[in-house]
Design a protein around this motif. Structure first.
Motif, short mmCIF file in Angstrom:
data_model
loop_
_atom_site.label_atom_id
_atom_site.label_comp_id
_atom_site.label_asym_id
_atom_site.label_seq_id
_atom_site.Cartn_x
_atom_site.Cartn_y
_atom_site.Cartn_z
N ILE A 278 0.18 4.27 -16.16
CA ILE A 278 -0.71 4.04 -15.02
C ILE A 278 0.07 4.08 -13.70
CG2 ILE A 278 -0.60 1.51 -14.97
CD1 ILE A 278 -3.70 1.61 -14.57
N PRO A 279 -0.40 4.87 -12.73
CA PRO A 279 0.29 4.92 -11.43
C PRO A 279 0.17 3.57 -10.71
CG PRO A 279 -1.25 6.76 -11.68
CD PRO A 279 -1.51 5.81 -12.80
N THR A 280 1.29 3.11 -10.18
CA THR A 280 1.29 1.84 -9.46
C THR A 280 1.96 2.00 -8.10
OG1 THR A 280 3.34 1.20 -10.55
CG2 THR A 280 1.31 0.37 -11.52
N ILE A 281 1.39 1.34 -7.12
CA ILE A 281 1.97 1.27 -5.78
C ILE A 281 2.24 -0.21 -5.52
CG2 ILE A 281 1.61 1.68 -3.32
CD1 ILE A 281 -0.27 4.00 -4.15
N VAL A 282 3.45 -0.51 -5.06
CA VAL A 282 3.87 -1.90 -4.90
C VAL A 282 4.21 -2.18 -3.44
CG1 VAL A 282 5.54 -3.64 -5.65
CG2 VAL A 282 4.85 -1.81 -7.22
N PHE A 283 3.74 -3.32 -2.95
CA PHE A 283 4.11 -3.79 -1.62
C PHE A 283 5.18 -4.87 -1.76
CE2 PHE A 283 0.21 -1.82 -0.21
CZ PHE A 283 0.54 -1.40 1.07
N VAL A 284 6.29 -4.67 -1.04
CA VAL A 284 7.39 -5.65 -1.03
C VAL A 284 7.57 -6.17 0.39
CG1 VAL A 284 8.57 -4.57 -2.99
CG2 VAL A 284 9.17 -3.89 -0.67
N ARG A 285 8.29 -7.29 0.51
CA ARG A 285 8.59 -7.84 1.84
C ARG A 285 9.50 -6.88 2.59
NH1 ARG A 285 8.93 -12.53 -1.10
NH2 ARG A 285 11.16 -12.27 -1.38
N ALA A 286 9.20 -6.66 3.86
CA ALA A 286 10.03 -5.80 4.70
C ALA A 286 11.44 -6.38 4.79
CB ALA A 286 9.42 -5.67 6.09
N GLY A 287 12.43 -5.54 4.56
CA GLY A 287 13.82 -5.96 4.67
C GLY A 287 14.38 -6.64 3.43
N ASP A 288 13.59 -6.83 2.40
CA ASP A 288 14.05 -7.49 1.17
C ASP A 288 14.50 -6.40 0.19
OD1 ASP A 288 14.41 -8.87 -1.24
OD2 ASP A 288 12.78 -10.27 -0.78
N ARG A 289 15.77 -6.04 0.29
CA ARG A 289 16.32 -4.95 -0.53
C ARG A 289 16.27 -5.27 -2.02
NH1 ARG A 289 18.54 -0.99 2.54
NH2 ARG A 289 19.80 -0.15 0.85
N ALA A 290 16.54 -6.53 -2.37
CA ALA A 290 16.52 -6.92 -3.79
C ALA A 290 15.13 -6.72 -4.38
CB ALA A 290 16.98 -8.36 -3.95
N GLN A 291 14.11 -7.10 -3.61
CA GLN A 291 12.73 -6.94 -4.07
C GLN A 291 12.38 -5.45 -4.20
OE1 GLN A 291 9.09 -8.23 -1.79
NE2 GLN A 291 9.48 -10.10 -2.96
N GLU A 292 12.83 -4.66 -3.23
CA GLU A 292 12.56 -3.22 -3.28
C GLU A 292 13.22 -2.57 -4.49
OE1 GLU A 292 13.26 0.87 -0.72
OE2 GLU A 292 13.62 -1.04 0.26
N ILE A 293 14.47 -2.92 -4.75
CA ILE A 293 15.19 -2.35 -5.89
C ILE A 293 14.50 -2.75 -7.20
CG2 ILE A 293 17.36 -2.47 -7.20
CD1 ILE A 293 18.76 -2.65 -4.39
N ALA A 294 14.10 -4.02 -7.30
CA ALA A 294 13.42 -4.49 -8.51
C ALA A 294 12.10 -3.75 -8.71
CB ALA A 294 13.19 -5.99 -8.43
#
Length: 143
Positions: A74-90
């Motif tokens: 299933i295609p997923t799009i995720v919103f992460v906190r701006a500037g939170d590199r750890a969250q983006e990588i995860a």
């Protein structure tokens, strides 16, 4: 407005961000929590999921990780906190189709959703009330 629905999209924890998707040919199923969304996945046909990484009831992407374990396709799009590199990588490591920051513009959000769902070149037909005019206005909604 007459719009042929092209996809059923479950959104989780997006709040006002859902309004940015109103122009796309989507049926939105908006949920505020991960547990609510998980229940709806059992009852609804869902083509894609758009969710915040951190939900009030499921932190650290738990909802999306569980979803990907059960429905990896299933295609997923995720919103992460701006500037939170750890969250983006995860989020990227979880297999998300796209990762956006919470400060993403509505236009970029629409374009990303259209691209992920293959809605490029879709045209919607906006119809003006018959009392006002009998003309239809055609509008390209995804470039």
């Amino acid at each position: 407005m007459i719009v042929l629905v092209q996809a059923n999209v479950l959104t989780v924890g997006l709040g006002d961000k859902n309004e940015a998707l109103q122009e796309l040919p989507l049926r939105l199923i908006a949920m505020s929590s991960g547990s609510e969304a998980a229940r709806s996945l059992k009852n609804e046909r869902v083509d894609s999921v758009i969710s915040k990484w951190d939900l009030d009831d499921m932190k650290n992407g738990l909802f999306l990780k569980r979803l990907k374990a059960v429905k990896p396709e299933i295609p997923t799009i995720v919103f992460v906190r701006a500037g939170d590199r750890a969250q983006e990588i995860a989020a990227r490591s979880s297999g998300a189709s796209a990762v956006l920051t919470e400060d993403t513009t509505d236009e970029f959000f629409q374009t990303t959703v259209a691209n992920v769902l293959g809605l490029r070149g879709i045209v919607s037909i906006k119809t003006i009330s018959p009392a006002e005019s009998k003309k239809s206005q055609y509008e390209k909604i995804a470039k």
